[in-house]
Design a protein around this motif. Sequence first.
Motif, mmCIF file in Angstrom:
data_model
loop_
_atom_site.group_PDB
_atom_site.id
_atom_site.type_symbol
_atom_site.label_atom_id
_atom_site.label_comp_id
_atom_site.label_asym_id
_atom_site.label_seq_id
_atom_site.Cartn_x
_atom_site.Cartn_y
_atom_site.Cartn_z
ATOM 1 N N PHE A 139 0.810 -1.147 -0.094
ATOM 2 C CA PHE A 139 -0.014 0.128 0.249
ATOM 3 C C PHE A 139 0.679 1.283 0.384
ATOM 4 O O PHE A 139 0.913 1.912 -0.789
ATOM 5 N N VAL A 140 1.890 1.171 1.059
ATOM 6 C CA VAL A 140 2.861 2.957 0.689
ATOM 7 C C VAL A 140 3.774 2.582 -0.835
ATOM 8 O O VAL A 140 3.362 4.214 -1.569
ATOM 9 N N ARG A 141 3.694 1.991 -1.112
ATOM 10 C CA ARG A 141 4.630 2.287 -2.526
ATOM 11 C C ARG A 141 3.794 2.034 -3.631
ATOM 12 O O ARG A 141 3.510 3.069 -4.399
ATOM 13 N N THR A 142 2.215 1.443 -3.431
ATOM 14 C CA THR A 142 1.492 2.666 -4.237
ATOM 15 C C THR A 142 0.505 3.385 -4.086
ATOM 16 O O THR A 142 0.300 4.487 -4.806
ATOM 17 N N LYS A 143 0.769 4.360 -2.808
ATOM 18 C CA LYS A 143 0.080 5.655 -2.363
ATOM 19 C C LYS A 143 0.929 6.332 -3.089
ATOM 20 O O LYS A 143 0.617 7.174 -3.919
ATOM 21 N N GLU A 144 2.853 5.965 -2.724
ATOM 22 C CA GLU A 144 4.128 6.474 -3.800
ATOM 23 C C GLU A 144 3.985 6.899 -5.026
ATOM 24 O O GLU A 144 3.667 7.756 -5.872
ATOM 25 N N TRP A 145 3.569 6.158 -5.897
ATOM 26 C CA TRP A 145 3.252 5.835 -7.182
ATOM 27 C C TRP A 145 2.348 6.449 -7.598
ATOM 28 O O TRP A 145 1.754 7.103 -8.917
ATOM 29 N N TYR A 146 0.797 6.151 -7.019
ATOM 30 C CA TYR A 146 -0.690 6.189 -7.734
ATOM 31 C C TYR A 146 -1.858 7.767 -7.428
ATOM 32 O O TYR A 146 -2.458 7.850 -7.881
ATOM 33 N N ASP A 147 -1.072 7.647 -5.936
ATOM 34 C CA ASP A 147 -1.850 9.542 -4.845
ATOM 35 C C ASP A 147 -1.269 9.976 -5.521
ATOM 36 O O ASP A 147 -0.562 10.387 -6.678
ATOM 37 N N GLY A 148 -1.789 11.244 -4.685
ATOM 38 C CA GLY A 148 -1.577 12.367 -5.304
ATOM 39 C C GLY A 148 -2.797 13.477 -5.488
ATOM 40 O O GLY A 148 -2.364 15.377 -5.671
ATOM 41 N N TYR A 149 -4.070 13.113 -6.039
ATOM 42 C CA TYR A 149 -4.884 13.763 -6.799
ATOM 43 C C TYR A 149 -5.377 14.255 -5.519
ATOM 44 O O TYR A 149 -6.162 12.823 -4.600
ATOM 45 N N ILE A 150 -6.242 15.523 -5.270
ATOM 46 C CA ILE A 150 -6.526 15.824 -4.234
ATOM 47 C C ILE A 150 -8.140 16.645 -4.686
ATOM 48 O O ILE A 150 -8.051 16.855 -4.819
ATOM 49 N N VAL A 151 -8.773 15.933 -4.507
ATOM 50 C CA VAL A 151 -10.467 16.589 -5.101
ATOM 51 C C VAL A 151 -11.585 16.971 -3.693
ATOM 52 O O VAL A 151 -12.088 15.718 -3.070
ATOM 53 N N GLU A 168 3.057 -5.080 -11.364
ATOM 54 C CA GLU A 168 4.174 -4.090 -11.626
ATOM 55 C C GLU A 168 3.835 -3.078 -11.470
ATOM 56 O O GLU A 168 3.238 -2.276 -11.969
ATOM 57 N N TYR A 169 4.600 -2.415 -10.522
ATOM 58 C CA TYR A 169 4.573 -0.484 -10.867
ATOM 59 C C TYR A 169 5.446 0.398 -12.082
ATOM 60 O O TYR A 169 6.579 -0.043 -12.211
ATOM 61 N N LEU A 170 4.230 0.135 -12.394
ATOM 62 C CA LEU A 170 5.118 0.745 -14.067
ATOM 63 C C LEU A 170 3.901 2.668 -14.211
ATOM 64 O O LEU A 170 2.919 2.981 -14.079
ATOM 65 N N SER A 171 4.633 2.892 -15.277
ATOM 66 C CA SER A 171 3.579 4.087 -15.606
ATOM 67 C C SER A 171 2.465 4.273 -16.479
ATOM 68 O O SER A 171 2.669 3.581 -17.262
ATOM 69 N N SER A 172 1.855 4.878 -15.644
ATOM 70 C CA SER A 172 0.213 4.525 -16.897
ATOM 71 C C SER A 172 0.072 5.244 -18.303
ATOM 72 O O SER A 172 -0.733 5.712 -18.923
ATOM 73 N N TRP A 173 1.335 6.219 -18.452
ATOM 74 C CA TRP A 173 1.161 7.401 -19.055
ATOM 75 C C TRP A 173 2.071 7.272 -20.547
ATOM 76 O O TRP A 173 1.878 8.281 -21.116
ATOM 77 N N SER A 174 2.907 6.566 -20.404
ATOM 78 C CA SER A 174 3.871 6.116 -21.177
ATOM 79 C C SER A 174 3.270 5.853 -22.240
ATOM 80 O O SER A 174 2.256 5.590 -22.796
ATOM 81 N N GLY A 175 3.896 6.596 -23.804
ATOM 82 C CA GLY A 175 3.123 6.116 -25.059
ATOM 83 C C GLY A 175 1.756 7.266 -24.908
ATOM 84 O O GLY A 175 1.097 6.691 -26.091
ATOM 85 N N THR A 176 1.746 7.796 -24.170
ATOM 86 C CA THR A 176 0.235 8.654 -24.264
ATOM 87 C C THR A 176 0.627 9.354 -25.681
ATOM 88 O O THR A 176 1.430 10.339 -25.917
ATOM 89 N N ALA A 177 -0.563 9.987 -26.602
ATOM 90 C CA ALA A 177 -0.714 11.379 -26.927
ATOM 91 C C ALA A 177 0.233 11.807 -26.593
ATOM 92 O O ALA A 177 0.690 13.708 -26.284
ATOM 93 N N SER A 178 -0.683 12.301 -25.121
ATOM 94 C CA SER A 178 0.061 13.497 -24.257
ATOM 95 C C SER A 178 1.266 13.714 -23.697
ATOM 96 O O SER A 178 1.530 14.698 -24.026
ATOM 97 N N SER A 179 1.819 12.955 -23.919
ATOM 98 C CA SER A 179 3.085 12.771 -23.822
ATOM 99 C C SER A 179 3.750 13.558 -24.732
ATOM 100 O O SER A 179 5.177 13.849 -24.816
ATOM 101 N N LYS A 180 3.053 13.165 -25.866
ATOM 102 C CA LYS A 180 4.192 13.645 -27.224
ATOM 103 C C LYS A 180 3.599 15.209 -26.879
ATOM 104 O O LYS A 180 5.095 16.335 -27.686
ATOM 105 N N ALA A 181 3.136 15.696 -26.614
ATOM 106 C CA ALA A 181 2.427 17.569 -27.130
ATOM 107 C C ALA A 181 2.979 17.889 -25.092
ATOM 108 O O ALA A 181 3.307 19.098 -25.661
ATOM 109 N N ILE A 182 3.164 17.460 -24.533
ATOM 110 C CA ILE A 182 3.891 18.108 -23.303
ATOM 111 C C ILE A 182 5.429 17.830 -24.204
ATOM 112 O O ILE A 182 5.951 19.236 -23.383
#
Length: 188
Positions: free
Chosen positions: A15-27, A46-60
């Motif tokens: 859980f601690v690792r999951t929080k470090e990787w994927y938490d951080g948004y507060i609404v 596996e703790y992997l990037s969920s953003w890799s290869g997205t179209a928004s990455s290229k735009a950034i």
Amino acid sequence: EKEVQSICDKYALDFVRTKEWYDGYIVDGVEIYNPYAIIALTKSKEYLSSWSGTASSKAIAELIEVNYEGLREDLARLISGQKLEFTVESKSSNALFNLNSKVSIFTCLIYLGYLGYDKEQGCIFIPNKDVRLEIEEVFLGTTVSDDNDIVKLSKKLFESLLNYDQKAVAGLIEQIHNSFASINGYNN
């Protein structure tokens, strides 16, 4: 957060690792995890990037290379873990289409989930390790020449126009065109 704790228990995830990787948004005071990343984690373990290869990455990457108003330097600060004072652009309905300033770009990155926004403190930050690694990878893959900063070139162009310096104007227009006009936009 309780739901994610429960999922971590069910799938034997840290859980601690999951929080470090994927938490951080507060609404509205509620912690929100990236749901897509949590689902992917339960499948792959596996703790992997969920953003890799997205179209928004290229735009950034393209926005970083343009480097509006020192955007690149501020992104470096964010990658290092700093928070930056920020006020969300009030013309938010156009934020995804009019990316012509650092404020509009950061506002867009908030909407896309690349940045978190703390309304009470008036600051932006990178919300978690998943996003930090993606932005860092994109950041390191870009190059910016200080000579190609669109704001600086535009100021030089304006000064040259005021000084009636035709050669400088022609050279700067050519430099701006060669640096910022995308061949992908022609003949669409």
